[in-house]
Design an enzyme around this catalytic site. Structure first.
Site, short mmCIF file in Angstrom:
data_model
loop_
_atom_site.label_atom_id
_atom_site.label_comp_id
_atom_site.label_asym_id
_atom_site.label_seq_id
_atom_site.Cartn_x
_atom_site.Cartn_y
_atom_site.Cartn_z
N CYS A 36 52.68 33.95 69.16
CA CYS A 36 52.52 35.50 68.76
C CYS A 36 51.62 35.28 68.39
CB CYS A 36 53.55 36.03 68.12
SG CYS A 36 55.53 35.40 69.69
N ASP A 66 57.50 39.51 75.63
CA ASP A 66 56.92 38.68 74.32
C ASP A 66 57.45 36.77 75.29
OD1 ASP A 66 56.58 36.38 72.25
OD2 ASP A 66 57.58 38.36 70.91
N HIS A 75 52.08 40.92 65.92
CA HIS A 75 53.41 40.45 64.91
C HIS A 75 53.35 41.09 63.50
CE1 HIS A 75 55.78 36.82 63.46
NE2 HIS A 75 55.96 36.59 64.35
#
Length: 510
Positions: A78, A31, A132
């Protein structure tokens, strides 16, 4: 039939079966990770990368993988990025531009990558951060993506011991005793991945059942919580300030974001009352500490990745498993006085992307082709020798299986192919009069961006309502420090790029 001839036929049949057997897929994501990997550093050109990264496992992985050094996401945040590459569709098709919307509710009932594999007989399962989390994944980690008898795994400590620490600290290194007593979430995800591989291996090796397994690390996302032993690879004396701690010259206001994710999320940063305005000077030691913690977090992720790769080899799955490693977007470490993502700049939109495909990438492939994360869908499908998902038509909302990317396998097979001449990304800003979208295009030499009014009904740009323009010349300004959009000497280039941006991605889809 003669016994010898019969034996030859049997052996030949067995060999044929082995060579054409389906491959498993191990899909691994970090991430907020820009291409900060030692093996990706280009010593011949200026770079914001740290020059002494410690990433031995990812470096080893690149030696037998197709590595795309210029890979770009479709939106540098994200939820929208993951919704885009997991469905192979761009944000204006998924209609996901924030951390709340779920693509199946706002865009369409689109097939995801694991869902595509599941519907063709694969066991699909996920763990960690893939989509997400929360309502942006339907509240159930997008259940249609995974085999019904598999439970999506989240680390037990994700909502436990570390929560108070996460609220107060933007970064935190822990000693071995604390790590043993309260494991970091990504280690728990790694341990689970290893146990699942052990469970899946017998059927995968026998050919009885193939798997698509998705593993998502939370690091190097804020807060940077990692074992303190990884700081040894980054003496504070080796950490440098960015070379451009200032906003680009002639940068339009739309290009900026307020650093809110860092400024508002952690007690240690909130207490400093730092402004989110461009060209704000941050405390020098804080900048160095955060950069160091980010690098250490990447080295920690590298070690976890290495644990999984080692187990894959130990189980005898190496030659039967396609492995992909990537991230959802890049990250800014005070370059332009910006932190995190939320922009269309190079450092926010560029991220690692590599595929290890047994029999195809064994000798290693380093590619400087421009590629996009929407290409992942078609690439994995082709690597697994599954029927190709078609290119999406103009209005794909009602079509479950199609993609808006192109397979990268032809480039893996023949690096002399030209590839895409340009790739596309976008980022929204919200104003009193409505949404403005920054549509950005990266070519070999330039980054060109137009900030235009967004058509809320048609989900697309209103090119006639332009608010601002950016042009960065990467031939002599790789750091994107000067916006050349209004320079007379670039007028003809602006017009050419404008035409290509308005045409969109479809004319360059192979």
């Amino acid at each position: 039939m003669q016994p010898i001839l019969l034996m030859i036929l049997i052996l030949g049949s067995t060999l044929f079966h082995i060579s054409t057997a389906r491959k498993n897929v191990l899909f691994i994501l970090a991430d907020d990770m820009r291409p900060e990997i030692a093996a990706l550093r280009d010593n011949d050109s200026p770079s914001q990368m740290h020059d002494k990264m410690y990433t031995p496992h990812l470096d080893a992985f690149t030696e037998h993988s197709a590595v795309f050094r210029r890979a770009y996401v479709q939106q540098a945040i994200c939820g929208p990025s993951r919704a885009s590459f997991m469905t192979g569709r761009r944000p204006d098709t998924t209609r996901v531009y924030n951390l709340q919307d779920y693509f199946r509710r706002v865009g369409g009932n689109f097939s995801t990558i694991p869902q595509y594999f599941k519907e063709r007989g694969y066991r699909t399962l996920g763990m960690g951060k893939i989509f997400h989390s929360g309502q942006s994944a339907g509240g159930n980690n997008d259940a249609p993506s995974w085999s019904s008898d598999e439970t999506f795994f989240h680390s037990p400590s994700r909502r436990g011991y570390w929560n108070p620490i996460k609220k107060e600290h933007s970064w935190y290194s822990i000693n071995t005793t604390l790590e043993r007593e309260h494991p970091i979430g990504d280690q728990e995800v790694t341990d689970h991945a290893i146990s699942v591989l052990q469970r899946l291996a017998p059927k995968a090796i026998s050919g009885e059942e193939n798997f698509f397994m998705a593993v998502g690390f939370y690091l190097p996302h804020l807060p940077f919580i990692f074992p303190e032993r990884f700081l040894q690879y980054y003496p504070i004396s080796d950490i440098k300030q960015p070379s451009n701690p200032y906003a680009p010259l002639n940068m339009p206001d739309y290009a900026w974001h307020s650093n809110g994710e860092l400024l508002n999320g952690y007690g240690d940063i909130k207490s400093l009352n730092i402004s989110g305005a461009p060209n704000t000077t941050w405390p020098s030691q804080l900048v160095l500490d955060l950069r160091r913690a980010y690098y250490a977090s990447i080295s920690y992720v590298d070690s976890l990745f290495g644990q999984i790769m080692t187990e894959l080899d130990n189980l005898g799955l190496r030659n039967d498993t396609i492995v992909m490693f990537g991230s959802d977007h890049g990250w800014q470490l005070y370059e332009h006085t910006a932190w995190c993502k939320h922009t269309n700049f190079e450092l926010a939109t560029r991220t690692p992307l590599m595929f290890r495909a047994p029999g195809l990438t064994d000798q290693g492939i380093m590619s400087d082709h421009l590629v996009e994360y929407v290409d992942i869908y078609s690439t994995l499908v082709e690597l697994a020798d599954l029927p190709a998902a078609p290119l999406c038509p103009e209005n794909p909302a009602a079509i479950q299986e199609c993609t808006e990317g192109t397979s990268l396998v032809p480039i893996m097979k023949n690096s002399s192919l030209p590839g895409k001449p340009r790739v596309f990304m976008q980022y929204p800003r919200y104003r009193q009069f409505g949404r403005v979208m920054g549509y950005s295009m990266r070519t070999d030499k330039y980054r060109y961006t137009e900030w235009v009014r967004f058509n809320e009904t048609g989900f697309g740009p209103d090119w006639t309502a332009q608010e601002a323009v950016e042009l960065y010349d990467h031939t002599n300004d790789q750091e994107e420090n000067v916006n050349r959009a209004n320079d007379a000497e670039y007028a003809s280039i602006v017009e050419q790029l404008k035409g290509h941006l308005h045409e969109g991605w479809r004319p360059v889809a192979n």
